[in-house]
Design a protein around this motif. Structure first.
Motif, PDB file in Angstrom:
ATOM      1  N   GLU A  32      22.017  53.763  53.743  1.00 39.90           N
ATOM      2  CA  GLU A  32      23.007  54.838  53.659  1.00 39.90           C
ATOM      3  C   GLU A  32      24.345  54.377  54.236  1.00 39.90           C
ATOM      4  OE1 GLU A  32      22.658  57.707  52.051  1.00 39.90           O
ATOM      5  OE2 GLU A  32      20.632  57.080  51.513  1.00 39.90           O
ATOM      6  N   ALA A  33      24.286  53.635  55.333  1.00 39.51           N
ATOM      7  CA  ALA A  33      25.524  53.112  55.926  1.00 39.51           C
ATOM      8  C   ALA A  33      26.218  52.155  54.953  1.00 39.51           C
ATOM      9  CB  ALA A  33      25.218  52.412  57.249  1.00 39.51           C
ATOM     10  N   GLU A  34      25.443  51.343  54.234  1.00 39.35           N
ATOM     11  CA  GLU A  34      26.024  50.427  53.256  1.00 39.35           C
ATOM     12  C   GLU A  34      26.635  51.192  52.080  1.00 39.35           C
ATOM     13  OE1 GLU A  34      22.556  48.043  52.692  1.00 39.35           O
ATOM     14  OE2 GLU A  34      23.105  46.654  54.297  1.00 39.35           O
ATOM     15  N   THR A  35      26.003  52.294  51.696  1.00 42.24           N
ATOM     16  CA  THR A  35      26.573  53.134  50.647  1.00 42.24           C
ATOM     17  C   THR A  35      27.910  53.708  51.103  1.00 42.24           C
ATOM     18  OG1 THR A  35      24.373  53.709  49.830  1.00 42.24           O
ATOM     19  CG2 THR A  35      26.170  55.186  49.217  1.00 42.24           C
ATOM     20  N   LEU A  36      27.958  54.149  52.355  1.00 44.23           N
ATOM     21  CA  LEU A  36      29.221  54.663  52.900  1.00 44.23           C
ATOM     22  C   LEU A  36      30.298  53.576  52.926  1.00 44.23           C
ATOM     23  CD1 LEU A  36      27.723  56.841  55.757  1.00 44.23           C
ATOM     24  CD2 LEU A  36      28.933  57.684  53.728  1.00 44.23           C
ATOM     25  N   LEU A  37      29.895  52.341  53.199  1.00 47.45           N
ATOM     26  CA  LEU A  37      30.849  51.230  53.159  1.00 47.45           C
ATOM     27  C   LEU A  37      31.402  51.049  51.747  1.00 47.45           C
ATOM     28  CD1 LEU A  37      29.165  48.503  55.390  1.00 47.45           C
ATOM     29  CD2 LEU A  37      31.326  49.683  55.824  1.00 47.45           C
ATOM     30  N   SER A  38      30.518  51.140  50.762  1.00 52.94           N
ATOM     31  CA  SER A  38      30.973  50.972  49.380  1.00 52.94           C
ATOM     32  C   SER A  38      31.921  52.096  48.961  1.00 52.94           C
ATOM     33  CB  SER A  38      29.775  50.896  48.426  1.00 52.94           C
ATOM     34  OG  SER A  38      29.143  52.159  48.323  1.00 52.94           O
ATOM     35  N   LEU A  39      31.848  53.232  49.639  1.00 50.98           N
ATOM     36  CA  LEU A  39      32.755  54.350  49.378  1.00 50.98           C
ATOM     37  C   LEU A  39      34.006  54.290  50.269  1.00 50.98           C
ATOM     38  CD1 LEU A  39      30.085  57.186  49.099  1.00 50.98           C
ATOM     39  CD2 LEU A  39      31.353  56.097  47.221  1.00 50.98           C
ATOM     40  N   GLN A  40      34.192  53.153  50.956  1.00 47.28           N
ATOM     41  CA  GLN A  40      35.347  52.940  51.827  1.00 47.28           C
ATOM     42  C   GLN A  40      35.403  53.956  52.976  1.00 47.28           C
ATOM     43  OE1 GLN A  40      37.413  50.209  51.143  1.00 47.28           O
ATOM     44  NE2 GLN A  40      35.871  49.780  49.596  1.00 47.28           N
ATOM     45  N   ASN A  91      38.015  49.518  61.387  1.00 44.40           N
ATOM     46  CA  ASN A  91      38.312  49.108  60.015  1.00 44.40           C
ATOM     47  C   ASN A  91      37.037  48.744  59.261  1.00 44.40           C
ATOM     48  OD1 ASN A  91      37.692  46.297  60.465  1.00 44.40           O
ATOM     49  ND2 ASN A  91      39.678  46.096  61.484  1.00 44.40           N
ATOM     50  N   LEU A  92      37.186  48.526  57.971  1.00 50.04           N
ATOM     51  CA  LEU A  92      36.059  48.259  57.085  1.00 50.04           C
ATOM     52  C   LEU A  92      35.351  46.945  57.435  1.00 50.04           C
ATOM     53  CD1 LEU A  92      34.879  49.829  54.729  1.00 50.04           C
ATOM     54  CD2 LEU A  92      36.284  48.468  53.185  1.00 50.04           C
ATOM     55  N   ALA A  93      36.096  45.930  57.822  1.00 48.04           N
ATOM     56  CA  ALA A  93      35.489  44.634  58.170  1.00 48.04           C
ATOM     57  C   ALA A  93      34.584  44.770  59.395  1.00 48.04           C
ATOM     58  CB  ALA A  93      36.567  43.593  58.425  1.00 48.04           C
ATOM     59  N   GLU A  94      35.032  45.519  60.394  1.00 48.44           N
ATOM     60  CA  GLU A  94      34.207  45.741  61.583  1.00 48.44           C
ATOM     61  C   GLU A  94      32.931  46.497  61.224  1.00 48.44           C
ATOM     62  OE1 GLU A  94      37.262  46.245  65.308  1.00 48.44           O
ATOM     63  OE2 GLU A  94      37.265  47.833  63.769  1.00 48.44           O
ATOM     64  N   ARG A  96      31.412  46.562  58.284  1.00 51.08           N
ATOM     65  CA  ARG A  96      30.515  45.664  57.523  1.00 51.08           C
ATOM     66  C   ARG A  96      29.765  44.718  58.461  1.00 51.08           C
ATOM     67  NH1 ARG A  96      34.695  45.322  53.158  1.00 51.08           N
ATOM     68  NH2 ARG A  96      33.786  46.543  51.474  1.00 51.08           N
ATOM     69  N   GLU A  97      30.502  44.152  59.419  1.00 55.61           N
ATOM     70  CA  GLU A  97      29.875  43.219  60.366  1.00 55.61           C
ATOM     71  C   GLU A  97      28.810  43.928  61.195  1.00 55.61           C
ATOM     72  OE1 GLU A  97      29.083  41.451  64.110  1.00 55.61           O
ATOM     73  OE2 GLU A  97      30.623  42.989  64.031  1.00 55.61           O
ATOM     74  N   MET A  98      29.092  45.153  61.612  1.00 55.56           N
ATOM     75  CA  MET A  98      28.137  45.906  62.432  1.00 55.56           C
ATOM     76  C   MET A  98      26.869  46.231  61.643  1.00 55.56           C
ATOM     77  SD  MET A  98      28.730  49.505  64.377  1.00 55.56           S
ATOM     78  CE  MET A  98      27.399  50.406  65.155  1.00 55.56           C
ATOM     79  N   VAL A  99      27.028  46.742  60.433  1.00 52.88           N
ATOM     80  CA  VAL A  99      25.867  47.118  59.611  1.00 52.88           C
ATOM     81  C   VAL A  99      25.021  45.884  59.299  1.00 52.88           C
ATOM     82  CG1 VAL A  99      25.136  48.045  57.381  1.00 52.88           C
ATOM     83  CG2 VAL A  99      26.953  49.187  58.674  1.00 52.88           C
ATOM     84  N   ALA A 100      25.655  44.796  58.904  1.00 54.47           N
ATOM     85  CA  ALA A 100      24.920  43.560  58.590  1.00 54.47           C
ATOM     86  C   ALA A 100      24.222  43.008  59.837  1.00 54.47           C
ATOM     87  CB  ALA A 100      25.863  42.517  58.002  1.00 54.47           C
ATOM     88  N   GLY A 101      24.901  43.066  60.974  1.00 52.54           N
ATOM     89  CA  GLY A 101      24.309  42.553  62.214  1.00 52.54           C
ATOM     90  C   GLY A 101      23.109  43.370  62.659  1.00 52.54           C
ATOM     91  N   ILE A 102      23.200  44.685  62.542  1.00 52.09           N
ATOM     92  CA  ILE A 102      22.074  45.532  62.932  1.00 52.09           C
ATOM     93  C   ILE A 102      20.896  45.300  61.988  1.00 52.09           C
ATOM     94  CG2 ILE A 102      21.291  47.927  63.145  1.00 52.09           C
ATOM     95  CD1 ILE A 102      24.118  48.609  64.162  1.00 52.09           C
ATOM     96  N   ARG A 103      21.172  45.108  60.695  1.00 54.11           N
ATOM     97  CA  ARG A 103      20.096  44.807  59.744  1.00 54.11           C
ATOM     98  C   ARG A 103      19.391  43.500  60.133  1.00 54.11           C
ATOM     99  NH1 ARG A 103      18.248  46.324  55.017  1.00 54.11           N
ATOM    100  NH2 ARG A 103      19.940  47.745  54.556  1.00 54.11           N
ATOM    101  N   ARG A 104      20.173  42.470  60.466  1.00 57.35           N
ATOM    102  CA  ARG A 104      19.567  41.196  60.887  1.00 57.35           C
ATOM    103  C   ARG A 104      18.732  41.386  62.146  1.00 57.35           C
ATOM    104  NH1 ARG A 104      24.624  39.286  59.506  1.00 57.35           N
ATOM    105  NH2 ARG A 104      25.282  39.334  61.675  1.00 57.35           N
ATOM    106  N   LEU A 105      19.249  42.156  63.073  1.00 57.71           N
ATOM    107  CA  LEU A 105      18.539  42.421  64.320  1.00 57.71           C
ATOM    108  C   LEU A 105      17.204  43.119  64.053  1.00 57.71           C
ATOM    109  CD1 LEU A 105      18.895  42.291  67.458  1.00 57.71           C
ATOM    110  CD2 LEU A 105      19.835  44.598  67.296  1.00 57.71           C
ATOM    111  N   LEU A 106      17.215  44.105  63.181  1.00 60.10           N
ATOM    112  CA  LEU A 106      15.984  44.831  62.848  1.00 60.10           C
ATOM    113  C   LEU A 106      14.967  43.934  62.155  1.00 60.10           C
ATOM    114  CD1 LEU A 106      17.073  48.315  61.486  1.00 60.10           C
ATOM    115  CD2 LEU A 106      15.689  47.849  63.490  1.00 60.10           C
ATOM    116  N   LEU A 107      15.438  43.142  61.209  1.00 60.40           N
ATOM    117  CA  LEU A 107      14.512  42.304  60.453  1.00 60.40           C
ATOM    118  C   LEU A 107      13.980  41.146  61.286  1.00 60.40           C
ATOM    119  CD1 LEU A 107      16.233  42.251  56.961  1.00 60.40           C
ATOM    120  CD2 LEU A 107      14.205  43.537  57.674  1.00 60.40           C
ATOM    121  N   ARG A 108      14.768  40.697  62.250  1.00 59.79           N
ATOM    122  CA  ARG A 108      14.318  39.596  63.108  1.00 59.79           C
ATOM    123  C   ARG A 108      13.344  40.077  64.176  1.00 59.79           C
ATOM    124  NH1 ARG A 108      18.951  37.904  65.305  1.00 59.79           N
ATOM    125  NH2 ARG A 108      18.510  38.888  67.276  1.00 59.79           N
ATOM    126  N   ALA A 109      13.545  41.288  64.655  1.00 64.84           N
ATOM    127  CA  ALA A 109      12.708  41.822  65.734  1.00 64.84           C
ATOM    128  C   ALA A 109      11.343  42.182  65.184  1.00 64.84           C
ATOM    129  CB  ALA A 109      13.362  43.051  66.358  1.00 64.84           C
TER     130      ALA A 109
END
Length: 155
Positions: A32-40, A91-94, A96-109
């Motif tokens: 859902e967060a990624e969908t919100l990113l795609s909607l700017q 901003n949008l870059a921050e 994106r980095e946060m959502v991607a980082g949390i996803r990596r954290l979840l999948l790694r844990a």
């Protein structure tokens, strides 16, 4: 001393299933967060990802490495900035980095899996696993690994 309601191996399997269910829900929130990113919409995306981060932190049973703690602290501050926009604009870059980082954290844990159901424990007799489960050669650890792999294939 009162007897436990459920045998330990059943409790361990249920715990593993609940942890995987929680992880699945957290990953859906990140979608859902990624969908919100795609909607700017970086602020909304950060707020949703922040909820996932807080849920993840609450479920942690081990301490993280220092680099991971720094990233978590940075993401928590970013969430606070998104919720309280008078502090600073996100901003949008921050986001994106946060959502991607949390996803990596979840999948790694990966949670430490319970012991094998068919292993002999010093406090239990040889007939502690009964019925049809007596001959099932699977463990909670294998179940957890299989489900984590299924979640990774979905995303």
């Amino acid at each position: 001393m009162a007897a436990p309601l459920l045998p330990q191996d059943v409790t361990e399997h249920l715990t593993a299933a609940i942890q995987l269910s929680n992880k699945h829900i957290q990953l859906r929130f990140l979608e859902e967060a990624e969908t919100l990113l795609s909607l700017q919409m970086p602020v909304a995306s950060i707020v949703v990802a922040g909820v996932v981060l807080e849920s993840f932190i609450a479920g942690q049973r081990h301490s993280a490495d220092p680099n991971e703690l720094q990233r978590i602290e940075k993401w928590s501050e970013l969430r606070n900035a998104a919720v309280h926009p008078h502090e600073r604009i996100v901003n949008l870059a921050e986001a994106r980095e946060m959502v991607a980082g949390i996803r990596r954290l979840l999948l790694r844990a990966t949670p430490t899996g319970p012991q094998l159901a068919f292993t002999a424990h010093p406090n239990r007799g040889p007939e502690s696993v009964r019925g049809k489960y007596k001959f099932v050669p699977t463990s909670s650890e294998e179940f957890t690994a299989r489900k984590v792999n299924e979640l990774r294939l979905e995303h």
